[in-house]
Design an enzyme around this catalytic site. Structure first.
Site, PDB file in Angstrom:
ATOM      1  N   PHE A 162     -15.203   2.995   6.878  1.00 23.61           N
ATOM      2  CA  PHE A 162     -13.816   3.247   6.484  1.00 23.61           C
ATOM      3  C   PHE A 162     -13.609   3.206   4.972  1.00 23.61           C
ATOM      4  O   PHE A 162     -12.483   3.337   4.496  1.00 23.61           O
ATOM      5  CB  PHE A 162     -12.866   2.255   7.180  1.00 23.61           C
ATOM      6  N   ARG A 216      -1.085 -14.369   4.052  1.00 23.50           N
ATOM      7  CA  ARG A 216      -1.894 -13.740   5.114  1.00 23.50           C
ATOM      8  C   ARG A 216      -1.218 -13.932   6.475  1.00 23.50           C
ATOM      9  O   ARG A 216      -1.257 -13.057   7.338  1.00 23.50           O
ATOM     10  CB  ARG A 216      -3.305 -14.339   5.139  1.00 23.50           C
ATOM     11  N   THR A 229      -5.135  -7.649  10.647  1.00 19.99           N
ATOM     12  CA  THR A 229      -5.426  -6.369   9.992  1.00 19.99           C
ATOM     13  C   THR A 229      -4.922  -5.163  10.782  1.00 19.99           C
ATOM     14  O   THR A 229      -4.339  -4.241  10.216  1.00 19.99           O
ATOM     15  CB  THR A 229      -6.951  -6.235   9.766  1.00 19.99           C
ATOM     16  N   ARG A 252       3.055  -6.684   9.245  1.00 18.46           N
ATOM     17  CA  ARG A 252       2.313  -5.615   9.927  1.00 18.46           C
ATOM     18  C   ARG A 252       2.767  -5.454  11.380  1.00 18.46           C
ATOM     19  O   ARG A 252       2.831  -4.336  11.910  1.00 18.46           O
ATOM     20  CB  ARG A 252       0.812  -5.912   9.858  1.00 18.46           C
ATOM     21  N   HIS A 261      -1.766  -5.695   1.346  1.00 20.68           N
ATOM     22  CA  HIS A 261      -3.003  -6.435   1.110  1.00 20.68           C
ATOM     23  C   HIS A 261      -2.633  -7.812   0.599  1.00 20.68           C
ATOM     24  O   HIS A 261      -1.693  -7.958  -0.182  1.00 20.68           O
ATOM     25  CB  HIS A 261      -3.846  -5.733   0.034  1.00 20.68           C
ATOM     26  N   LYS A 309       0.839  -1.201   0.000  1.00 20.49           N
ATOM     27  CA  LYS A 309       0.000   0.000   0.000  1.00 20.49           C
ATOM     28  C   LYS A 309       0.878   1.257   0.000  1.00 20.49           C
ATOM     29  O   LYS A 309       2.091   1.185   0.242  1.00 20.49           O
ATOM     30  CB  LYS A 309      -0.936  -0.050   1.220  1.00 20.49           C
ATOM     31  N   ASN A 344      -1.817  -0.363   7.028  1.00 16.77           N
ATOM     32  CA  ASN A 344      -1.224  -1.636   7.459  1.00 16.77           C
ATOM     33  C   ASN A 344      -0.338  -2.279   6.399  1.00 16.77           C
ATOM     34  O   ASN A 344      -0.172  -3.496   6.377  1.00 16.77           O
ATOM     35  CB  ASN A 344      -2.321  -2.588   7.945  1.00 16.77           C
ATOM     36  N   TYR A 373     -12.036  -3.241  -3.833  1.00 10.09           N
ATOM     37  CA  TYR A 373     -12.629  -3.143  -2.499  1.00 10.09           C
ATOM     38  C   TYR A 373     -14.158  -3.136  -2.521  1.00 10.09           C
ATOM     39  O   TYR A 373     -14.774  -2.618  -1.586  1.00 10.09           O
ATOM     40  CB  TYR A 373     -12.092  -1.904  -1.776  1.00 10.09           C
ATOM     41  N   GLU A 418      -9.111 -10.843  -7.868  1.00  9.30           N
ATOM     42  CA  GLU A 418      -8.202  -9.711  -7.719  1.00  9.30           C
ATOM     43  C   GLU A 418      -7.057  -9.736  -8.735  1.00  9.30           C
ATOM     44  O   GLU A 418      -6.653  -8.687  -9.239  1.00  9.30           O
ATOM     45  CB  GLU A 418      -7.646  -9.685  -6.284  1.00  9.30           C
TER      46      GLU A 418
HETATM   47  P1  IDP Z   1      -7.472  -7.234   5.401  1.00  9.97           P
HETATM   48  O1  IDP Z   1      -6.673  -6.218   4.624  1.00  9.97           O
HETATM   49  O2  IDP Z   1      -6.710  -7.734   6.593  1.00  9.97           O
HETATM   50  O3  IDP Z   1      -8.037  -8.334   4.541  1.00  9.97           O
HETATM   51  P2  IDP Z   1     -10.158  -6.109   5.430  1.00  9.97           P
HETATM   52  O4  IDP Z   1     -11.147  -6.375   6.498  1.00  9.97           O
HETATM   53  O5  IDP Z   1     -10.379  -6.779   4.093  1.00  9.97           O
HETATM   54  O6  IDP Z   1      -8.713  -6.452   6.027  1.00  9.97           O
HETATM   55  O7  IDP Z   1     -10.125  -4.522   5.215  1.00  9.97           O
HETATM   56  C1  IDP Z   1      -9.491  -3.939   4.113  1.00  9.97           C
HETATM   57  C2  IDP Z   1      -8.634  -2.780   4.591  1.00  9.97           C
HETATM   58  O8  IDP Z   1      -9.470  -1.746   5.110  1.00  9.97           O
HETATM   59  C3  IDP Z   1      -7.708  -3.129   5.764  1.00  9.97           C
HETATM   60  O9  IDP Z   1      -6.500  -3.714   5.359  1.00  9.97           O
HETATM   61  C4  IDP Z   1      -7.491  -1.780   6.387  1.00  9.97           C
HETATM   62  O10 IDP Z   1      -6.562  -0.995   5.649  1.00  9.97           O
HETATM   63  C5  IDP Z   1      -8.870  -1.138   6.251  1.00  9.97           C
HETATM   64  N1  IDP Z   1      -9.753  -1.397   7.406  1.00  9.97           N
HETATM   65  C6  IDP Z   1     -10.422  -2.539   7.674  1.00  9.97           C
HETATM   66  N2  IDP Z   1     -11.177  -2.430   8.780  1.00  9.97           N
HETATM   67  C7  IDP Z   1     -10.995  -1.170   9.222  1.00  9.97           C
HETATM   68  C8  IDP Z   1     -11.521  -0.434  10.346  1.00  9.97           C
HETATM   69  O11 IDP Z   1     -12.304  -0.938  11.165  1.00  9.97           O
HETATM   70  N3  IDP Z   1     -11.092   0.846  10.483  1.00  9.97           N
HETATM   71  C9  IDP Z   1     -10.228   1.420   9.623  1.00  9.97           C
HETATM   72  N4  IDP Z   1      -9.719   0.786   8.551  1.00  9.97           N
HETATM   73  C10 IDP Z   1     -10.091  -0.507   8.356  1.00  9.97           C
HETATM   74 MG    MG Z   2      -9.410  -8.186   2.933  1.00  9.59          MG
END
Ligand code: IDP
Ligand code: MG
Length: 138
Positions: free
Chosen positions: A57, A85, A91, A102, A119, A9, A116, A49, A130
């Site tokens: 968010f 992962r 996350t 992370r 992805h 990212k 973070n 997304y 994707e």
């Molecule tokens: P992942 O990247 O671990 O798969 P996802 O739930 O798919 O997590 O969420 C996509 C991205 O959105 C996350 O990597 C993070 O950057 C952001 N994100 C997810 N949940 C939150 C939240 O509750 N607050 C702020 N940002 C979030």
């Molecule tokens: Mg995800």
């Protein structure tokens, strides 16, 4: 052989962590099928997304992902989807385990969206979808 879509990212690119992150993936024994640094279009990010549309968010996430170049990659290897992962960690970077990308390199910067660093596709179906978005020629 399984493939997954990995994004470094904009926070990872800005902090010059692309080499460190790619190193960890290679050191684990995965191989790269494609790597490209690019500015993601709104359409690409909206497709990528789609599952998060409407969440609080979502807009901060789209803005963050548009804030600079991302490094998009496809990695290949036995169970690489789960394996990456696991390398990435959970996350929320503050809580991600030490030893993970992370956990070692990320933290909470007080932004509206979690910055973070990476992805990774979360299932074979997501990986196929994707990879099709980011690398339609593959
Ligand atoms: P992942 O990247 O671990 O798969 P996802 O739930 O798919 O997590 O969420 C996509 C991205 O959105 C996350 O990597 C993070 O950057 C952001 N994100 C997810 N949940 C939150 C939240 O509750 N607050 C702020 N940002 C979030
Ligand atoms: Mg995800």
């Amino acid at each position: 052989m399984e493939r997954t879509l990995i994004l470094i990212k904009p926070d990872g690119v800005k902090r010059s962590l692309t080499g460190e992150i790619l190193r960890r993936i290679e050191a684990k024994g995965y191989t790269f099928v494609a790597i490209e640094l690019r500015e993601a279009s709104r359409e690409t990010l909206a497709a990528h997304y789609a599952e998060h549309e409407g969440k609080p968010f979502y807009e901060p996430l789209m803005e963050f992902m548009s804030s600079g170049p991302v490094l998009a990659a496809v990695a290949e290897g036995q169970r690489v989807i789960e394996g990456f992962r696991s390398l990435a960690g959970t996350t929320e970077p503050t809580l991600a385990a030490p030893g993970t990308i992370r956990g070692d390199l990320g933290r909470d910067w007080g932004a509206k969206v979690m910055q973070n660093l990476v992805h990774g596709s979360d299932s074979p179906e997501s990986a196929e979808r994707e990879i099709g978005i980011w690398f339609p020629a593959l």
